[in-house]
Write a protein that holds these residues in place. Sequence first.
Motif, PDB file in Angstrom:
ATOM      1  N   ALA A 369       0.846  -1.207   0.000  1.00 42.60           N
ATOM      2  CA  ALA A 369       0.000   0.000   0.000  1.00 42.60           C
ATOM      3  C   ALA A 369       0.878   1.253   0.000  1.00 42.60           C
ATOM      4  O   ALA A 369       0.565   2.257  -0.657  1.00 42.60           O
ATOM      5  N   ARG A 370       1.992   1.205   0.713  1.00 40.65           N
ATOM      6  CA  ARG A 370       2.895   2.367   0.749  1.00 40.65           C
ATOM      7  C   ARG A 370       3.543   2.577  -0.624  1.00 40.65           C
ATOM      8  O   ARG A 370       3.684   3.709  -1.085  1.00 40.65           O
ATOM      9  N   VAL A 371       3.922   1.470  -1.261  1.00 40.37           N
ATOM     10  CA  VAL A 371       4.533   1.601  -2.598  1.00 40.37           C
ATOM     11  C   VAL A 371       3.533   2.248  -3.560  1.00 40.37           C
ATOM     12  O   VAL A 371       3.861   3.178  -4.299  1.00 40.37           O
ATOM     13  N   MET A 372       2.286   1.768  -3.515  1.00 41.69           N
ATOM     14  CA  MET A 372       1.279   2.324  -4.427  1.00 41.69           C
ATOM     15  C   MET A 372       1.041   3.805  -4.134  1.00 41.69           C
ATOM     16  O   MET A 372       0.895   4.616  -5.042  1.00 41.69           O
ATOM     17  N   ALA A 373       1.007   4.152  -2.841  1.00 40.57           N
ATOM     18  CA  ALA A 373       0.806   5.559  -2.471  1.00 40.57           C
ATOM     19  C   ALA A 373       1.970   6.394  -3.007  1.00 40.57           C
ATOM     20  O   ALA A 373       1.785   7.435  -3.644  1.00 40.57           O
ATOM     21  N   ALA A 374       3.191   5.890  -2.754  1.00 40.36           N
ATOM     22  CA  ALA A 374       4.370   6.644  -3.174  1.00 40.36           C
ATOM     23  C   ALA A 374       4.398   6.775  -4.694  1.00 40.36           C
ATOM     24  O   ALA A 374       4.898   7.758  -5.226  1.00 40.36           O
ATOM     25  N   LEU A 375       3.820   5.808  -5.371  1.00 38.42           N
ATOM     26  CA  LEU A 375       3.804   5.871  -6.830  1.00 38.42           C
ATOM     27  C   LEU A 375       2.823   6.947  -7.314  1.00 38.42           C
ATOM     28  O   LEU A 375       3.222   7.945  -7.912  1.00 38.42           O
ATOM     29  N   TYR A 376       1.564   6.777  -7.009  1.00 34.42           N
ATOM     30  CA  TYR A 376       0.626   7.687  -7.693  1.00 34.42           C
ATOM     31  C   TYR A 376       0.578   9.073  -7.067  1.00 34.42           C
ATOM     32  O   TYR A 376       0.040  10.004  -7.667  1.00 34.42           O
ATOM     33  N   LEU A 377       1.186   9.226  -5.883  1.00 31.56           N
ATOM     34  CA  LEU A 377       1.235  10.580  -5.314  1.00 31.56           C
ATOM     35  C   LEU A 377       2.525  11.313  -5.665  1.00 31.56           C
ATOM     36  O   LEU A 377       2.725  12.454  -5.250  1.00 31.56           O
ATOM     37  N   THR A 378       3.409  10.668  -6.405  1.00 30.56           N
ATOM     38  CA  THR A 378       4.614  11.405  -6.833  1.00 30.56           C
ATOM     39  C   THR A 378       4.723  11.501  -8.357  1.00 30.56           C
ATOM     40  O   THR A 378       5.714  12.010  -8.861  1.00 30.56           O
ATOM     41  N   LEU A 379       3.715  11.018  -9.056  1.00 28.35           N
ATOM     42  CA  LEU A 379       3.778  11.124 -10.524  1.00 28.35           C
ATOM     43  C   LEU A 379       3.349  12.513 -10.970  1.00 28.35           C
ATOM     44  O   LEU A 379       2.684  13.238 -10.225  1.00 28.35           O
ATOM     45  N   ARG A 380       3.680  12.843 -12.195  1.00 34.10           N
ATOM     46  CA  ARG A 380       3.207  14.109 -12.774  1.00 34.10           C
ATOM     47  C   ARG A 380       1.731  13.929 -13.110  1.00 34.10           C
ATOM     48  O   ARG A 380       1.375  13.049 -13.907  1.00 34.10           O
ATOM     49  N   ARG A 477       4.422  20.609  -0.880  1.00 33.70           N
ATOM     50  CA  ARG A 477       5.412  21.687  -0.772  1.00 33.70           C
ATOM     51  C   ARG A 477       6.612  21.495  -1.670  1.00 33.70           C
ATOM     52  O   ARG A 477       7.493  22.347  -1.742  1.00 33.70           O
ATOM     53  N   ASN A 478       6.673  20.398  -2.397  1.00 33.16           N
ATOM     54  CA  ASN A 478       7.840  20.187  -3.259  1.00 33.16           C
ATOM     55  C   ASN A 478       7.514  20.572  -4.704  1.00 33.16           C
ATOM     56  O   ASN A 478       6.672  19.950  -5.361  1.00 33.16           O
ATOM     57  N   GLN A 479       8.198  21.592  -5.166  1.00 39.56           N
ATOM     58  CA  GLN A 479       7.923  22.136  -6.493  1.00 39.56           C
ATOM     59  C   GLN A 479       8.146  21.099  -7.604  1.00 39.56           C
ATOM     60  O   GLN A 479       7.405  21.047  -8.585  1.00 39.56           O
ATOM     61  N   ALA A 480       9.170  20.273  -7.434  1.00 39.69           N
ATOM     62  CA  ALA A 480       9.447  19.275  -8.476  1.00 39.69           C
ATOM     63  C   ALA A 480       8.317  18.252  -8.552  1.00 39.69           C
ATOM     64  O   ALA A 480       7.945  17.808  -9.635  1.00 39.69           O
ATOM     65  N   LEU A 481       7.760  17.891  -7.382  1.00 37.00           N
ATOM     66  CA  LEU A 481       6.652  16.928  -7.403  1.00 37.00           C
ATOM     67  C   LEU A 481       5.381  17.563  -7.963  1.00 37.00           C
ATOM     68  O   LEU A 481       4.564  16.895  -8.579  1.00 37.00           O
ATOM     69  N   LEU A 482       5.239  18.858  -7.761  1.00 41.72           N
ATOM     70  CA  LEU A 482       4.036  19.522  -8.270  1.00 41.72           C
ATOM     71  C   LEU A 482       4.126  19.815  -9.763  1.00 41.72           C
ATOM     72  O   LEU A 482       3.197  19.558 -10.518  1.00 41.72           O
ATOM     73  N   ASP A 483       5.256  20.345 -10.161  1.00 37.68           N
ATOM     74  CA  ASP A 483       5.342  20.878 -11.527  1.00 37.68           C
ATOM     75  C   ASP A 483       6.382  20.217 -12.411  1.00 37.68           C
ATOM     76  O   ASP A 483       6.476  20.523 -13.600  1.00 37.68           O
ATOM     77  N   GLY A 484       7.182  19.348 -11.814  1.00 36.03           N
ATOM     78  CA  GLY A 484       8.316  18.817 -12.564  1.00 36.03           C
ATOM     79  C   GLY A 484       7.934  17.856 -13.683  1.00 36.03           C
ATOM     80  O   GLY A 484       6.848  17.274 -13.699  1.00 36.03           O
TER      81      GLY A 484
END
Length: 563
Positions: A369-380, A477-484
């Motif tokens: 579940a953590r892997v899936m969260a980390a995946l779709y919450l850090t994609l563009r 709060r991470n610009q790269a995760l938001l807009d990168g």
Amino acid sequence: MRNRTTLLVLISGLLFWSLANAQTSNKAVDAEGHQWWQHAVFYEIYPRSFEDSNNDGLGDLKGITSKLDYLKDLGVDAIWITPCFPSPQVDFGYDVSDYENIDPMYGTLADFDTMASEARKRNIRIILDFVVNHSSDQHKWFIDSKSSKTAKYRDWYVWRDGKAKGQPPNNWVSEFGGSAWKLDPKTGQYYYHFFYAEQPDLNWRNPAVKDAMFDVTRWWYKRGVAGFRLDAVDTLFEDPKLRDNPTVSGKNAYGDPLQERIYNTKLPEVHDALRGLRHVADETGAVLIGETWTKDISELKQYYGDHSDELQMPMDLMFTKLKFSAPVFREHIAAVDGAGGWPVYVVSNHDIVRSYDRYGDGQHNDQIARVMAALYLTLRGTPIMYYGEEIGMKTTPPTQKEDVKDPIGRTGWPKEKGRDGERTPMQWDESQNAGFSKTSPWLPVPPTYKTYNVADEAKDPNSVLSFYKKLLNLRHRNQALLDGTYTPLNDSDQNVLSYLRIYKDQVVLVALNMSGSPQKVNFELSHHGFSSVKNLLSTPKSSAKGDVVTLEPYGVFIAQLAK
Ligand code: GLC
């Protein structure tokens, strides 16, 4: 002097206008031209199961209002509430009998307004679910429509003569089993229903229907709604000649022959309707999310519109069908990311088995579940969460037919158990009924609530909930995760999915071990000039040393790279 006064009036008018539209403003929020929904985290609420304020066993709007602080604290920016309009509840709200009101079981319009204003105070936007394809058979339009062949609303639905006595107009099969046509004895004609017979399809070829539906959206926009999730958009139109669909081998869970639905789904006219809805949405800067089941990326692309004039957020529901495998996700994400639109990722919803169980192996579900969260919450792109996912809620289907609430589970049992399993009450705490209600809820609370609940997980820094909170906080709060941009790494790695998110000089590395064995990956960071690797968020035994990232089984490592 007069000119100055006019200017002042104009300026204050503009100020008023922009404040009034703050909820739905379409203005870009950053230098990249991104709008609010591109930075937002959406959260789907199944209102029947979220929080019961009046202890009748069913969730309600006041219940949602009481949990807005929880949602804010979690890091949610917009809530999509599945239908809460008056409805006979045959399909639990997806059979709407009045588009411009609230079902008494959920509260009143005044409760809606309170919820909206409380949400606004917390900067949480409200998205409603718009059931565009069909109404309830109890809607006044349909009641009139079936009253006679010459009724005012007759042509608001799809009526036809049978092929011959006792035979429906064609071979189309309903999504929920049996013929998609029902004979109405009074007028001797059949009406068309893609879903249940209690959900007659609206006739979108009738301009009056189209206009009425557009007006429904305007009505809610005026009430402060920031957009809609459009239900079942691909079934809006049918072939005017009603040609039979080709039959293919095999049967569905209800015993009907399988068909290629070429004459009653995904007709090109769907896109005209979406353009129309978008045009209205643009009047207030609202956002449209689509329930877009697509077979491939090119179909998904079409929903954005040739000129970005259809849906801003067609959901990538193919994402929910992927195997838990680094190469499979890598290939899919690259295709979606490269499709030209803004990706919208979803892992669970009220119609499908929760990702917690879909991917869980029974032993490492929390880690997965953590892997899936980390995946779709850090994609563009924009993620849409599903309630309970953040605490590791488990899909818990009924074990016997008598307990099934979802009608498709009753008709399809035991092959199709229905969707009750993913709609169980939210698990708030360890108290009776998981703190959802003081009375027995409409669906039983899964036994896991004693360990998987908001109150206990909030106290445990290693819980799934704590991981979600940290991740959502980071994402905001991470610009790269938001807009990168999204740059995949290590194309041939079978176990670790890794990528960079790059915004100007900010670089974030995400490495996800999608296997059950430990992994070491050399990213040759120094070779690429990166001298510093700052851990932003990782699972306990994942870390970086020099160029090498070590990941525990199902480990997550997210770091800021700097030169
Ligand atoms: C959508 C909804 C589903 C509903 C169906 C008919 O697929 O998500 O829950 O049963 O439409 O309205």
